[in-house]
Design a protein around this motif. Structure first.
Motif, PDB file in Angstrom:
ATOM      1  N   ARG B 120      37.635  -3.337  29.467  1.00 41.38           N
ATOM      2  CA  ARG B 120      37.273  -3.107  30.587  1.00 41.38           C
ATOM      3  C   ARG B 120      35.738  -2.771  30.534  1.00 41.38           C
ATOM      4  N   ASP B 121      35.040  -2.345  29.614  1.00 38.00           N
ATOM      5  CA  ASP B 121      33.920  -2.179  29.655  1.00 38.00           C
ATOM      6  C   ASP B 121      32.893  -3.241  29.353  1.00 38.00           C
ATOM      7  N   LEU B 122      33.516  -4.259  28.756  1.00 36.66           N
ATOM      8  CA  LEU B 122      32.504  -5.515  28.790  1.00 36.66           C
ATOM      9  C   LEU B 122      32.915  -6.649  29.921  1.00 36.66           C
ATOM     10  N   ALA B 123      32.300  -7.519  30.314  1.00 37.57           N
ATOM     11  CA  ALA B 123      32.272  -8.314  31.183  1.00 37.57           C
ATOM     12  C   ALA B 123      31.490  -9.556  31.169  1.00 37.57           C
ATOM     13  N   SER B 124      32.263 -10.738  31.756  1.00 34.33           N
ATOM     14  CA  SER B 124      31.443 -12.044  32.098  1.00 34.33           C
ATOM     15  C   SER B 124      31.570 -12.383  33.442  1.00 34.33           C
ATOM     16  N   TRP B 125      30.585 -12.710  33.994  1.00 32.54           N
ATOM     17  CA  TRP B 125      30.733 -13.257  35.441  1.00 32.54           C
ATOM     18  C   TRP B 125      29.582 -14.279  35.775  1.00 32.54           C
ATOM     19  N   ALA B 137      29.379  -2.504  33.466  1.00 31.97           N
ATOM     20  CA  ALA B 137      28.398  -1.701  34.558  1.00 31.97           C
ATOM     21  C   ALA B 137      27.254  -2.563  35.078  1.00 31.97           C
ATOM     22  N   TRP B 138      26.844  -3.638  34.516  1.00 24.56           N
ATOM     23  CA  TRP B 138      25.687  -4.375  34.748  1.00 24.56           C
ATOM     24  C   TRP B 138      26.118  -5.718  35.938  1.00 24.56           C
ATOM     25  N   ARG B 139      27.454  -5.846  35.988  1.00 20.88           N
ATOM     26  CA  ARG B 139      27.916  -6.855  36.636  1.00 20.88           C
ATOM     27  C   ARG B 139      27.020  -6.843  38.116  1.00 20.88           C
ATOM     28  N   ASN B 140      26.753  -7.791  38.613  1.00 16.64           N
ATOM     29  CA  ASN B 140      26.169  -8.027  40.100  1.00 16.64           C
ATOM     30  C   ASN B 140      25.097  -6.898  40.265  1.00 16.64           C
ATOM     31  N   THR B 141      24.533  -6.455  39.408  1.00 16.40           N
ATOM     32  CA  THR B 141      23.488  -5.451  39.917  1.00 16.40           C
ATOM     33  C   THR B 141      22.201  -6.076  39.793  1.00 16.40           C
ATOM     34  N   GLY B 142      21.749  -7.267  39.498  1.00 19.46           N
ATOM     35  CA  GLY B 142      20.501  -8.064  39.553  1.00 19.46           C
ATOM     36  C   GLY B 142      19.740  -7.545  38.525  1.00 19.46           C
ATOM     37  N   LYS B 143      20.121  -6.938  37.351  1.00 25.64           N
ATOM     38  CA  LYS B 143      19.772  -6.458  35.990  1.00 25.64           C
ATOM     39  C   LYS B 143      19.184  -7.719  35.397  1.00 25.64           C
ATOM     40  N   ARG B 144      17.802  -7.716  35.020  1.00 20.86           N
ATOM     41  CA  ARG B 144      17.167  -8.896  34.323  1.00 20.86           C
ATOM     42  C   ARG B 144      18.103  -9.421  33.330  1.00 20.86           C
ATOM     43  N   VAL B 145      18.201 -10.633  33.320  1.00 19.24           N
ATOM     44  CA  VAL B 145      19.116 -11.608  32.242  1.00 19.24           C
ATOM     45  C   VAL B 145      17.789 -11.627  30.997  1.00 19.24           C
ATOM     46  N   VAL B 146      18.409 -11.210  29.790  1.00 21.65           N
ATOM     47  CA  VAL B 146      17.656 -11.198  28.652  1.00 21.65           C
ATOM     48  C   VAL B 146      17.797 -12.790  27.967  1.00 21.65           C
ATOM     49  N   SER B 147      16.586 -13.211  27.588  1.00 19.97           N
ATOM     50  CA  SER B 147      16.486 -14.508  27.272  1.00 19.97           C
ATOM     51  C   SER B 147      16.672 -14.461  25.819  1.00 19.97           C
ATOM     52  N   GLY B 148      17.179 -15.616  25.187  1.00 22.61           N
ATOM     53  CA  GLY B 148      17.597 -15.688  23.829  1.00 22.61           C
ATOM     54  C   GLY B 148      16.200 -15.607  23.044  1.00 22.61           C
ATOM     55  N   TYR B 149      15.289 -16.027  23.730  1.00 23.41           N
ATOM     56  CA  TYR B 149      13.655 -16.094  22.874  1.00 23.41           C
ATOM     57  C   TYR B 149      13.526 -14.686  22.577  1.00 23.41           C
ATOM     58  N   ASP B 150      13.869 -13.742  23.490  1.00 23.01           N
ATOM     59  CA  ASP B 150      13.391 -12.248  23.258  1.00 23.01           C
ATOM     60  C   ASP B 150      14.070 -11.388  22.220  1.00 23.01           C
ATOM     61  N   GLU B 166      27.471  -2.488   6.170  1.00 24.93           N
ATOM     62  CA  GLU B 166      28.897  -3.070   6.683  1.00 24.93           C
ATOM     63  C   GLU B 166      28.953  -4.558   6.477  1.00 24.93           C
ATOM     64  N   ASP B 167      30.065  -5.138   6.365  1.00 30.82           N
ATOM     65  CA  ASP B 167      30.476  -6.340   6.249  1.00 30.82           C
ATOM     66  C   ASP B 167      30.948  -6.643   7.730  1.00 30.82           C
ATOM     67  N   LEU B 168      30.076  -7.457   8.567  1.00 32.54           N
ATOM     68  CA  LEU B 168      30.008  -7.872   9.754  1.00 32.54           C
ATOM     69  C   LEU B 168      31.336  -8.557  10.081  1.00 32.54           C
ATOM     70  N   ARG B 169      31.702  -9.357   9.026  1.00 38.29           N
ATOM     71  CA  ARG B 169      32.891  -9.900   9.377  1.00 38.29           C
ATOM     72  C   ARG B 169      34.325  -9.373   9.505  1.00 38.29           C
ATOM     73  N   ALA B 170      34.159  -7.976   8.848  1.00 35.71           N
ATOM     74  CA  ALA B 170      35.193  -7.262   8.907  1.00 35.71           C
ATOM     75  C   ALA B 170      35.260  -6.323  10.153  1.00 35.71           C
ATOM     76  N   VAL B 171      34.183  -6.447  10.801  1.00 36.64           N
ATOM     77  CA  VAL B 171      34.135  -5.503  12.195  1.00 36.64           C
ATOM     78  C   VAL B 171      34.741  -6.182  13.437  1.00 36.64           C
ATOM     79  N   PRO B 172      35.496  -5.722  14.192  1.00 34.75           N
ATOM     80  CA  PRO B 172      36.099  -6.199  15.334  1.00 34.75           C
ATOM     81  C   PRO B 172      35.005  -6.597  16.200  1.00 34.75           C
ATOM     82  N   LEU B 173      35.267  -7.985  16.756  1.00 35.58           N
ATOM     83  CA  LEU B 173      34.161  -8.655  17.486  1.00 35.58           C
ATOM     84  C   LEU B 173      33.915  -7.809  18.936  1.00 35.58           C
ATOM     85  N   SER B 174      34.739  -7.256  19.280  1.00 40.84           N
ATOM     86  CA  SER B 174      34.494  -6.244  20.632  1.00 40.84           C
ATOM     87  C   SER B 174      33.349  -5.105  20.409  1.00 40.84           C
ATOM     88  N   ARG B 175      33.383  -4.825  19.087  1.00 40.21           N
ATOM     89  CA  ARG B 175      32.628  -3.552  18.617  1.00 40.21           C
ATOM     90  C   ARG B 175      31.046  -4.094  18.599  1.00 40.21           C
TER      91      ARG B 175
END
Lengths: 121, 337
Positions: B120-125, B137-150, B166-175
Motif C-alpha cells: 500500500r505504501d508504494l505505487a505506480s501510476w 503518497a506522491w501519486r498525482n501530487t505533481g511532485k517533480r519526476v526525478v530523471s535517471g541522469y540525476d 548487506e548482500d542486496l540480493r538477499a534483501v526483499p525487493l520491496s525494501r
C-alpha cells in the motif's frame, strides 16, 4: 464482375494483395464461377503447396505462442486462473523455456517479498 | 540467378521496374516474411503487415520489407534463390529483435509491478504517456519526476549509505525500492527504476544465439514434416471439417481462426488447396458471406489476442471455446479412425 479473373488477380487474391473492395469482389466471383474457382485452387496450390497436410490437436502445439502476460503471472501466483486458462498456460509452459523462467523468477520474488512482509508484521 | 527476378532486371523504365518490384514484394516476399515472424517469434501480422495487438510485429515486418526493397533496388543480381533469401532476411530481423530484448530486466519489471500492486505504501501510476512509480503518497501530487541522469551516478553512494555490508540480493525487493524512493525523494519512470535496480542487483543479460549458429529454412512451398503427434491425409482433413461445421458457433469460429497446420497454413488454405471444400462451402459452413470470409482469411491464422478481439470476447473465453472444440474434435476423429 462478369468477366473472368486475370492470372494476376488470382495471384494477388491468393496472398490478399488487393484493396479491400477488390478483395471482396474477387472472392464473390471466385465463389460463383467454377472456372475461376478451379484456376484459383491451382494458383493456391502453386503458392502454398499441394502435398498432404499434417496437423496437430495437441495443446502444446496450439498454444506455443501464447506467452504469459503480467496479469496471467499474477493470477498464476494468486492461484486465480480458471481451469481452461490454466490448462493453456500449463501446455505453453511445457514448450517455452523463457516463460518457465519468467514464472520461476516471479514466484521467487513474490515468495521472498511475502516472507519478509510476514516477518515484519 | 532466380527466374523470379527476371521481370525486375529486364524492366525497360521506372514504371515497369516499380511494377516488378511490387509484384516481388507483395506476392512473393510478404507471405514468407509473415510466416517466418509467426514461426520464429510467434508474431502474427495480417497480409498488409498490420497487427492490432503487437506493434513489435508490425515494426519487424516493415523492417524486413525495407531491407528487401533496398537490396532489390540496389543489386538484385546477388540473389540466387529469392525465396530463400527473403527467409534469411526475415530470420535475421527476428534474431536482431531477440538480441535487443533483456529478459532478466523484463522479469525484474514484472516483480516490481507486483510489488506496487501488493504494497500500500508504494505505487505506480499513469502520467501523460509514462508509467511513474514512487511512494503512494506522491501519486498525482505533481511532485517533480526525478530523471535517471540525476541518480545514475549516485547509486554506489546509495548502496554504501543504506545497505552497507548487506548482500542486496538477499534483501526483499520491496525494501530496496522503499529505501531507494526515500533516498531519491521523488517519483521516477518505471523503466528508469528497472535500470537502477538492474545496476544495484548486478543483473546481467545472457547473449542470444546468433543466426549463423543455425541455418533457418523457410518451409514454404516444400515438403511437410510430420511428428508423432500429427495426423495425416486429406480424408482426415475432410472429416475434421465436417466436425468443425457441427461445433457450436463460438467454438467453431475460435477453432477456425486459430487453426494452423504443421507448416503454418491456415484452415481455409488447408481445406481449399486440398480440394476438400470450395469457397462457398466454407462460407456456408461458417455462416458468413463470402466477402466477410475474404476479410478474415487475410488475417489467418490469428494469434489468440487477435482472435479474441475478432470474436469480441476475452482471452479466457477464447481458451474455453478452443479447449472444448479441440476435445470434441479429438474424440470424434479418434472414434472414426
Amino acid at each position: 464482375m462478369t468477366h473472368h479473373l486475370s492470372t494476376s488477380q488470382l495471384e494477388r487474391f491468393c496472398v490478399f494483395a488487393l484493396a479491400e473492395d477488390e478483395l471482396r469482389a474477387v472472392a464473390v466471383h471466385v465463389a460463383d464461377c467454377p472456372s475461376c474457382h478451379h484456376r484459383f485452387v491451382e494458383e493456391l496450390r502453386r503458392k502454398k503447396g499441394s502435398g498432404p497436410f499434417t496437423f496437430s490437436l495437441a495443446p502444446e502445439f496450439w498454444f506455443r505462442h501464447d506467452h504469459l502476460n503480467f496479469d496471467q503471472l499474477v493470477d498464476l501466483a494468486d492461484e486465480k486462473l480458471d481451469p481452461c486458462t490454466r490448462e493453456v498456460i500449463d501446455a505453453h509452459l511445457r514448450t517455452c523455456e523463457t516463460c518457465r523462467e519468467d514464472v520461476h523468477s516471479f514466484l521467487a520474488y513474490r515468495k521472498a517479498d511475502t516472507r519478509a512482509t510476514t516477518a515484519d508484521m | 540467378m532466380d527466374n523470379l527476378l527476371l521481370s525486375l532486371l529486364n524492366a525497360q523504365d521506372e514504371q515497369e521496374r516499380q511494377q516488378a518490384l511490387d509484384e516481388l514484394l507483395i506476392i512473393h516476399a510478404a507471405p514468407i516474411i509473415r510466416q517466418v515472424l509467426r514461426q520464429r517469434l510467434g508474431f502474427y501480422v495480417n497480409a498488409q503487415g498490420v497487427s492490432k495487438t503487437n506493434h513489435d510485429a508490425e515494426d519487424l515486418y516493415q523492417d524486413a520489407m525495407t531491407r528487401m526493397i533496398q537490396v532489390l533496388r540496389e543489386d538484385p543480381t546477388t540473389i540466387d534463390d529469392f525465396e530463400r533469401y527473403v527467409g534469411r532476411v526475415a530470420s535475421n530481423v527476428c534474431t536482431g529483435f531477440l538480441r535487443s530484448k533483456y529478459p532478466r530486466r523484463a522479469r525484474l519489471k514484472n516483480a516490481l509491478r507486483d510489488v506496487f500492486r501488493r504494497h500500500r505504501d508504494l505505487a505506480s501510476w499513469q502520467y501523460q504517456n509514462e508509467i511513474l512509480c514512487g511512494l503512494a503518497a506522491w501519486r498525482n501530487t505533481g511532485k517533480r519526476v526525478v530523471s535517471g541522469y540525476d541518480v545514475d551516478t549516485k547509486l554506489d553512494a546509495f548502496l554504501s549509505t543504506r545497505f552497507a555490508g548487506e548482500d542486496l540480493r538477499a534483501v526483499p525487493l520491496s525494501r530496496i525500492v522503499a529505501e531507494l524512493f526515500e533516498w531519491i525523494g521523488g517519483p521516477v519512470e518505471l523503466d528508469v527504476l528497472v535500470r537502477m535496480l538492474a545496476y544495484l542487483l548486478d543483473i546481467k543479460e545472457q547473449r542470444i544465439e546468433s543466426l549463423e549458429d543455425h541455418e533457418y529454412e523457410v518451409n514454404f512451398r516444400g515438403s511437410i514434416r510430420s511428428t508423432e503427434l500429427d495426423v495425416e491425409t486429406n480424408e482426415l482433413l475432410g472429416r475434421m471439417w465436417r466436425v468443425v461445421k457441427r461445433l457450436p458457433p463460438k467454438q467453431r469460429d475460435a477453432f477456425a481462426l486459430r487453426f494452423q497446420d504443421s507448416a503454418g497454413r491456415d484452415l481455409f488454405t488447408a481445406l481449399l488447396a486440398a480440394g476438400v471444400v470450395e469457397l462457398k462451402d466454407l462460407a456456408e459452413g461458417l455462416g458468413r458471406p463470402v466477402a466477410d470470409l475474404a476479410r478474415l482469411w487475410s488475417q489467418m491464422p490469428m494469434d489468440s489476442e487477435t482472435a479474441a478481439g475478432e470474436l469480441n470476447t476475452s482471452l479466457n473465453n477464447l481458451y474455453k471455446w478452443l479447449s472444448r472444440a479441440r476435445r470434441r474434435l479429438k474424440a470424434e476423429l479418434r472414434g472414426k479412425s
